[in-house]
Design an enzyme around this catalytic site. Sequence first.
Site, PDB file in Angstrom:
ATOM      1  N   SER A   1       6.221  -3.150 -10.915  1.00  0.00           N
ATOM      2  CA  SER A   1       7.578  -3.242 -10.388  1.00  0.00           C
ATOM      3  C   SER A   1       8.648  -3.263 -11.469  1.00  0.00           C
ATOM      4  O   SER A   1       9.787  -2.859 -11.232  1.00  0.00           O
ATOM      5  CB  SER A   1       7.712  -4.490  -9.512  1.00  0.00           C
ATOM      6  OG  SER A   1       7.354  -5.659 -10.240  1.00  0.00           O
TER       7      SER A   1
ATOM      8  N   GLY B   1       3.707  -4.105  -7.658  1.00  0.00           N
ATOM      9  CA  GLY B   1       2.490  -4.827  -7.335  1.00  0.00           C
ATOM     10  C   GLY B   1       1.243  -4.305  -8.025  1.00  0.00           C
ATOM     11  O   GLY B   1       0.158  -4.866  -7.856  1.00  0.00           O
TER      12      GLY B   1
ATOM     13  N   ASN C   1       1.134  -8.496 -13.239  1.00  0.00           N
ATOM     14  CA  ASN C   1       0.641  -8.987 -11.943  1.00  0.00           C
ATOM     15  C   ASN C   1      -0.727  -9.651 -12.064  1.00  0.00           C
ATOM     16  O   ASN C   1      -1.018 -10.624 -11.364  1.00  0.00           O
ATOM     17  CB  ASN C   1       0.583  -7.831 -10.934  1.00  0.00           C
ATOM     18  CG  ASN C   1       1.967  -7.411 -10.474  1.00  0.00           C
ATOM     19  OD1 ASN C   1       2.786  -8.240 -10.095  1.00  0.00           O
ATOM     20  ND2 ASN C   1       2.242  -6.120 -10.535  1.00  0.00           N
TER      21      ASN C   1
ATOM     22  N   ASP D   1      14.687 -13.943  -8.334  1.00  0.00           N
ATOM     23  CA  ASP D   1      13.281 -14.353  -8.377  1.00  0.00           C
ATOM     24  C   ASP D   1      12.843 -14.811  -9.763  1.00  0.00           C
ATOM     25  O   ASP D   1      11.764 -15.361  -9.938  1.00  0.00           O
ATOM     26  CB  ASP D   1      12.368 -13.228  -7.880  1.00  0.00           C
ATOM     27  CG  ASP D   1      12.462 -11.953  -8.726  1.00  0.00           C
ATOM     28  OD1 ASP D   1      13.064 -11.977  -9.814  1.00  0.00           O
ATOM     29  OD2 ASP D   1      11.921 -10.921  -8.278  1.00  0.00           O
TER      30      ASP D   1
ATOM     31  N   HIS E   1      12.195 -10.305 -12.226  1.00  0.00           N
ATOM     32  CA  HIS E   1      12.647  -8.932 -12.428  1.00  0.00           C
ATOM     33  C   HIS E   1      14.078  -8.887 -12.970  1.00  0.00           C
ATOM     34  O   HIS E   1      14.958  -9.569 -12.434  1.00  0.00           O
ATOM     35  CB  HIS E   1      12.594  -8.155 -11.112  1.00  0.00           C
ATOM     36  CG  HIS E   1      11.226  -8.076 -10.528  1.00  0.00           C
ATOM     37  ND1 HIS E   1      10.741  -9.016  -9.627  1.00  0.00           N
ATOM     38  CD2 HIS E   1      10.234  -7.178 -10.711  1.00  0.00           C
ATOM     39  CE1 HIS E   1       9.507  -8.689  -9.279  1.00  0.00           C
ATOM     40  NE2 HIS E   1       9.169  -7.579  -9.931  1.00  0.00           N
TER      41      HIS E   1
END
Length: 224
Positions: free
Chosen positions: A51, A88, A117, A198, A201
Amino acid sequence: MLATSFLNLFQRHVIKSIWTLFALCCLMVSPITQAVTDKSQPVKIVVLGDSLSAAYGIPLESGWITLMENELRTTYPNLSLINASISGETTGGGRARLSALLKEHKPDIVLLELGGNDGLRGFPLNIIKNNLAAMLESITDAGAKAILIGMRIPPNYGPAYAEGFHQIYQDLASEQKVTLVPFLLDNVALDPSLMQSDGIHPNAKGQPQLVENVLPHLNSLLSH
């Protein structure tokens, strides 16, 4: 007669020396000429990431991959950049997809931005390293150059795991002699104004810094 023979021999020696000097000069300037010529040749780059490279949460045109592509095109007008990043994605998923990407696109350079991830999910470090190592080997075997993009994770699973995770990238770059970007989010991750809510990112404002973190390493490969 003897004088004439010596004169002819001398003339042949001088002519041979001149041609030798000319050839040496051509060899000396050829790398420079080649470097300039290469900029007009087709260059194909594949980005295999997650991502962070797929412009998660922001417009695609604001992502660092697009920004970097736009900047590269000013120097390499025939550059082709394929962004095969998926939000992801894990090292296992990337490893499964890589062979087809190499076969389809036949890239000159592959930017490998995976592992985040895996680390956030607490995957075993040896599995992460093995997957990344296998991908780097596949890239090299395909005749392409690799850039390994390093990542850091929060110490959710303890500092030993977090440091071991980051060390994977440094070890692989050394072991496989590939170009390493030490940390994609350098000068971004700890600045809340450059991060999305979040905390994982970067936002649109943070994307240009990602370009600055990667582009010098990529330019170095493109110029050789």
